[in-house]
Design an enzyme around this catalytic site. Sequence first.
Site, PDB file in Angstrom:
ATOM      1  N   HIS A  88      40.071  -4.423   5.908  1.00 52.42           N
ATOM      2  CA  HIS A  88      39.250  -3.338   6.448  1.00 52.42           C
ATOM      3  C   HIS A  88      39.584  -2.020   5.748  1.00 52.42           C
ATOM      4  O   HIS A  88      38.692  -1.287   5.293  1.00 52.42           O
ATOM      5  CB  HIS A  88      39.509  -3.235   7.950  1.00 52.42           C
ATOM      6  CG  HIS A  88      38.712  -2.187   8.655  1.00 52.42           C
ATOM      7  ND1 HIS A  88      37.587  -2.481   9.378  1.00 52.42           N
ATOM      8  CD2 HIS A  88      38.878  -0.838   8.752  1.00 52.42           C
ATOM      9  CE1 HIS A  88      37.096  -1.368   9.894  1.00 52.42           C
ATOM     10  NE2 HIS A  88      37.869  -0.352   9.526  1.00 52.42           N
ATOM     11  N   GLU A  89      40.860  -1.720   5.632  1.00 51.78           N
ATOM     12  CA  GLU A  89      41.282  -0.452   5.039  1.00 51.78           C
ATOM     13  C   GLU A  89      41.128  -0.432   3.529  1.00 51.78           C
ATOM     14  O   GLU A  89      40.883   0.622   2.948  1.00 51.78           O
ATOM     15  CB  GLU A  89      42.725  -0.155   5.437  1.00 51.78           C
ATOM     16  CG  GLU A  89      42.906   0.083   6.919  1.00 51.78           C
ATOM     17  CD  GLU A  89      41.937   1.110   7.466  1.00 51.78           C
ATOM     18  OE1 GLU A  89      41.676   2.120   6.796  1.00 51.78           O
ATOM     19  OE2 GLU A  89      41.425   0.895   8.569  1.00 51.78           O
ATOM     20  N   HIS A 140      37.684   0.821   2.953  1.00 51.88           N
ATOM     21  CA  HIS A 140      37.587   2.281   3.069  1.00 51.88           C
ATOM     22  C   HIS A 140      38.181   2.974   1.833  1.00 51.88           C
ATOM     23  O   HIS A 140      37.590   3.908   1.282  1.00 51.88           O
ATOM     24  CB  HIS A 140      38.338   2.763   4.313  1.00 51.88           C
ATOM     25  CG  HIS A 140      37.629   2.485   5.600  1.00 51.88           C
ATOM     26  ND1 HIS A 140      36.302   2.766   5.811  1.00 51.88           N
ATOM     27  CD2 HIS A 140      38.096   1.964   6.771  1.00 51.88           C
ATOM     28  CE1 HIS A 140      35.972   2.428   7.047  1.00 51.88           C
ATOM     29  NE2 HIS A 140      37.037   1.937   7.654  1.00 51.88           N
TER      30      HIS A 140
END
Length: 521
Positions: free
Chosen positions: A173-174, A177
């Site tokens: 997920h990160e 980003h």
Amino acid sequence: MIPVPVVVTVLGGWCAVYLADTLLKSSNSLKASYEDWLLTYGLSVSPFHLRWQTALFNRQFYNWGRWKPKFLYLWFSVGMVFGIVAMFGSVILLGKTLLQTLTQMLTEAPKAQNDRMLQVVVSVPSSGLCLRAVCKLIVLHENSPCSVVPGVNLPISQLTYFFSAILISGVIHEVGHGVAAIREQVRFNGFGIFIFIVYPGAFVDLFTTHLQLISPVQQLRIFCAGVWHNFVLGVASFMVLFLLPAILFPFYYTGVGALVTEVAEDSPANGPRGLFVGDLVTNLQDCPVYNVEDWNSCLGDISEKSQVGYCVSAATLQQLSFPARVYRRLDGTVECCSNNSLTDICFSYSNKLDSHLYACLPARKVIEASKVCQSNMDCHKDFTPSFCVTPSLENQTRLIRVKHPPHIDMLYVGHPMHLQYTVSLSSFVPRQNFLSIDLPVVIETFCKYLISLSGALAVINAVPCFALDGQWILNSFLEATLSSLIVEKQNRELVGFLILLAGSALLAANVALGLWMVTAR
């Protein structure tokens, strides 16, 4: 409820960590060196929260963010569309789930958990774009047998899968980003991992000023990248799970039965004539078993349907039966064997004169080489007088014949679900003896956890709720679409605030009712 020793251990551990941190920071002689040590290694300690941040991976993140710019532009543009659709879809999904939960609470005969779309089960920390730690929520899709709460109904043997899947989902997920931010020329400060209570998570640190200076569409690509990468991870895990028989074909074959990988010590199937690790189950009653799905399906059918009978000739019935006292149990069923008997079972049958006859018979002799039946009509062949004898057992209890050649058939008496929950099986049979029977199970189980938890992270993070990715997705979406319709920025912010308030209330209601459904009931 969560076991008291687990609560004591977790609380005691965190108290010890926080106490040591407080003592070191208050010591005149050790404070400076301790704080320098924390700063050098990027560590920070707060109540129930331990965080580590580093710039060690910055070069790798920049390499990823500058790799094939046109492809990354297309990749994160698709992710932006997905994130916007997921934001609206998550609201609809949570709304339907809330209505279903409320309906179940108000009805006297609630639906099974499998009928609900999803169940919010526990709040766990995941990651945010900034250094502020936020709590995100994990849900499990209802293709699983039950909602999972660590410490409540998650087996200890599954904890490694659970926490590993959470950590990997958070890291992916990160990474989304971080790479998207570098692609949009936002300064990347660092990457980190943290533990909140017992839950692991990840975060990236971005330069906030750069985020505010880029266009709303660029912001959307960054904010949607996390849920997009979680969705891709879930799809990739599903593909691995779907193609696993082909991937492992050179080493394992399938479609020949369900291989026993573990039998719990307290399992009714544990015993001299029970199941052993390495046994291959091929039939449950007359239901063929080619894989684990067949095993579960057959047990489900046996549980739902009435007990099958067995054809026994009149001569055999007269030879095997012996006088016994007949009495009724508390649930109304009939018993005609001694309570101390381990091999005999009470059978009921009927003839032309009497429809309620009972005989205490040795179960194995009756069942071996006998055809299953539902009535006497199924046994009228070869002009031999025969009866359909049915085990007279307590409600929900079944007599199940389990075939696992070349061993003698196992005769199981009990609730079918007890057999399902205490025996672990695999659809993969090793082609060579030196191959592990657990490897396919480990891969299958881990893929299922990744699908559930990564997909859940994508769904919940897309909700327009304060402190979740959905908040930033919503704000950027409103700036990109309503700037010409609502000229005043304060008015756009007011619209966003009201939507976030409603989304937060919707999510909070799902969390509260979901936890109540799992723990209180």
